[in-house]
Motif scaffolding. Structure first.
Motif, short mmCIF file in Angstrom:
data_model
loop_
_atom_site.label_atom_id
_atom_site.label_comp_id
_atom_site.label_asym_id
_atom_site.label_seq_id
_atom_site.Cartn_x
_atom_site.Cartn_y
_atom_site.Cartn_z
N ARG A 97 0.84 -1.20 0.00
CA ARG A 97 0.00 0.00 0.00
C ARG A 97 0.87 1.26 0.00
O ARG A 97 0.56 2.25 -0.68
CB ARG A 97 -0.91 -0.03 1.22
CG ARG A 97 -1.87 1.16 1.35
CD ARG A 97 -2.96 1.07 0.32
NE ARG A 97 -3.79 -0.10 0.51
CZ ARG A 97 -4.90 -0.13 1.25
NH1 ARG A 97 -5.30 0.96 1.86
NH2 ARG A 97 -5.62 -1.23 1.33
N SER A 116 2.26 2.03 -3.48
CA SER A 116 1.32 2.32 -4.56
C SER A 116 1.43 3.79 -4.97
O SER A 116 1.87 4.65 -4.20
CB SER A 116 -0.11 2.02 -4.10
OG SER A 116 -0.50 2.89 -3.06
N GLN A 117 1.03 4.09 -6.20
CA GLN A 117 1.12 5.45 -6.70
C GLN A 117 0.19 6.40 -5.96
O GLN A 117 0.45 7.60 -5.88
CB GLN A 117 0.78 5.47 -8.20
CG GLN A 117 1.79 4.72 -9.06
CD GLN A 117 1.47 4.79 -10.53
OE1 GLN A 117 0.44 5.34 -10.92
NE2 GLN A 117 2.34 4.24 -11.36
N CYS A 137 7.31 -4.47 -6.61
CA CYS A 137 6.91 -3.06 -6.67
C CYS A 137 8.03 -2.10 -6.28
O CYS A 137 7.83 -0.88 -6.31
CB CYS A 137 5.73 -2.82 -5.73
SG CYS A 137 4.25 -3.77 -6.14
#
Length: 443
Positions: free
Chosen positions: A314, A317-318, A380
């Motif tokens: 989380r 994330s972008q 990620c």
């Protein structure tokens, strides 16, 4: 002597206790503490009312009517205070409930929905609700105890002890409210949330077999029967180890749990394999497996790593873009893996008092735990040098701690991370910077 379950081995030189899941289920529920407090306050009020009646009776027998008049005046003054407290308690309860909802909403949206369990398991939150509700119920009961008779000789009871008890409960409520606000503010800070997850996970890992158990490999023999799940579909939350060991000893068999704790089971799928004899009757195995809608820390070795991985994902994330939080999650992932680096995994053997294996419970393998902690975060993190540097440092630290036969998954993740950084970072200087291990990410 009643037979009890003993988990084979312990790194601290003593056998860890394998207890009933009931305690963990109560910790995961929010209703028990308030309901128990409200039930207990009825008992306390009845005792206090009896004490007040004895005080009035003793004064009447001694003819101390002036003291009775003083008590009656005190009761009249205290009645207004108790009434004000009764009204204020409902306001306090509403404030606490509102704070809890806001904190849970913010934490689940910013970190992961699975951290809501930390708020539910918070002892201070439960104690605050329990004491507030108990104080409110007590004030209602005390208000019914006031006697409006003006004649001291006709008084039945003056709520002296009850009024003092109410004031004590009010003071306790105010103290708990301060502690509750402090605890809630701490749980809204990601560093404390991650630390709590790690602490719960380490506690759940305490029953995993130790590295110096000295147990010989166990030959279970052929499977003589398979028992199917007949309950509702859901996540296998935990198993009642002590009861399963007693049943297996009584029927002279070995039971092997087929799904791992945390697996989703549906009716009709096999959950227990029987070795060495006919299967025990269904009635003896009732309520030995607990199935719910979500995983818990109890007996679930991978749930903490799952939560930490979710927090890191989380954060990367972008929408959030918070690599420092991902680094903090990696700190605890490395801590958990280091704690399990030399402990036997794959299966936990539960013995009876005669040191005979009666229950075999599967646990995640070392490779599965390493993949759970690093695989998704690694995918990620390639464009975030702060996270790649921390992950490389964590992998290097674990490579120093683990035995040689457990180095393979760590080396695999290290090489995959290096390839991902090389593929996505064109500049050689940036690539070299991202490949330099650093325990603070970019310290």
């Amino acid at each position: 002597m009643r037979d009890e379950a003993v988990t084979e081995g312990s790194s601290w030189g003593r056998r860890p206790r394998v207890s009933s899941p009931l305690r963990e289920h109560l910790r995961d529920s929010f209703w028990f503490a308030p309901v128990a407090a409200m039930a207990a306050v009825f008992v306390v009020w009845a005792v206090a009312q009896e004490c007040d009646a004895l005080i009035v009776e003793a004064l009447q027998e001694d003819g101390a009517y002036e003291e009775l008049e003083d008590l009656a005046r005190f009761a009249d003054d205290a009645k207004s205070v108790v009434g004000a407290v009764s009204s204020a308690m409902m306001t306090f309860i509403g404030v606490v409930f509102s704070i809890s909802l806001v904190a849970v909403q913010m934490a689940s949206g910013q970190f992961t929905p699975r951290v809501v369990r930390l708020f539910v398991r918070s002892r201070i939150t439960k104690a605050t609700f329990a004491v507030f509700l108990a104080t409110f119920v007590l004030t209602l009961l005390v208000l019914t105890s006031y006697d409006s008779t003006p004649d001291p000789a006709a008084l039945v009871s003056v709520p002296l002890v009850q009024s003092v008890l109410t004031l004590v409960m009010v003071a306790l409520s105010l103290l708990l409210f301060v502690l509750y606000v402090n605890t809630t503010l701490r749980l809204m800070r990601i560093s404390h949330v991650i630390a709590r997850i790690a602490a719960e996970s380490l506690r759940a890992a305490a029953w995993v077999p130790g590295p110096h158990s000295g147990a010989a490999p166990c030959d279970l023999g052929p499977v003589t029967a398979r028992l199917l799940h007949e309950g509702r579909a859901g996540v296998l939350r935990d198993v009642h180890v002590a009861r399963l060991v007693r049943v297996a000893r009584r029927h002279g068999v070995v039971l092997r749990l087929i799904p791992r704790v945390g697996d989703f089971v549906v009716p009709g799928t096999p959950v227990l394999a029987v070795h060495g004899g006919p299967p025990p009757p269904r009635a003896a195995l009732r309520r030995t497996l607990s199935v719910g809608v979500e995983r818990t820390y109890h007996q679930d070795l991978g749930f903490g790593l799952r939560q930490l991985s979710d927090i890191a994902l989380r954060a990367l994330s972008q929408a959030i873009n918070d690599p420092t939080t991902a680094v903090q999650a990696l700190d605890r992932i490395v801590q958990l893996l280091a704690a399990l680096s030399r402990r036997p995994l794959d299966a936990a053997l539960h013995l009876d008092r005669a040191k005979t294996v009666r229950l075999v419970q599967p646990v995640p393998s070392w490779t599965a735990l390493v993949d759970l902690g690093f695989a998704e975060v690694r995918g990620c993190a390639a464009r975030t040098p702060q996270v790649t540097r921390r992950m490389l440092a964590g992998l290097d630290d674990l490579l120093l701690l683990v035995p040689p036969d457990r180095r393979s998954p760590l080396l695999r993740h290290r090489e995959l991370l290096r390839q991902s950084i090389t593929r996505q970072t064109a500049n050689p200087a940036d690539r070299g910077f991202a490949l330099r291990p650093d325990r603070q990410g970019i310290g």
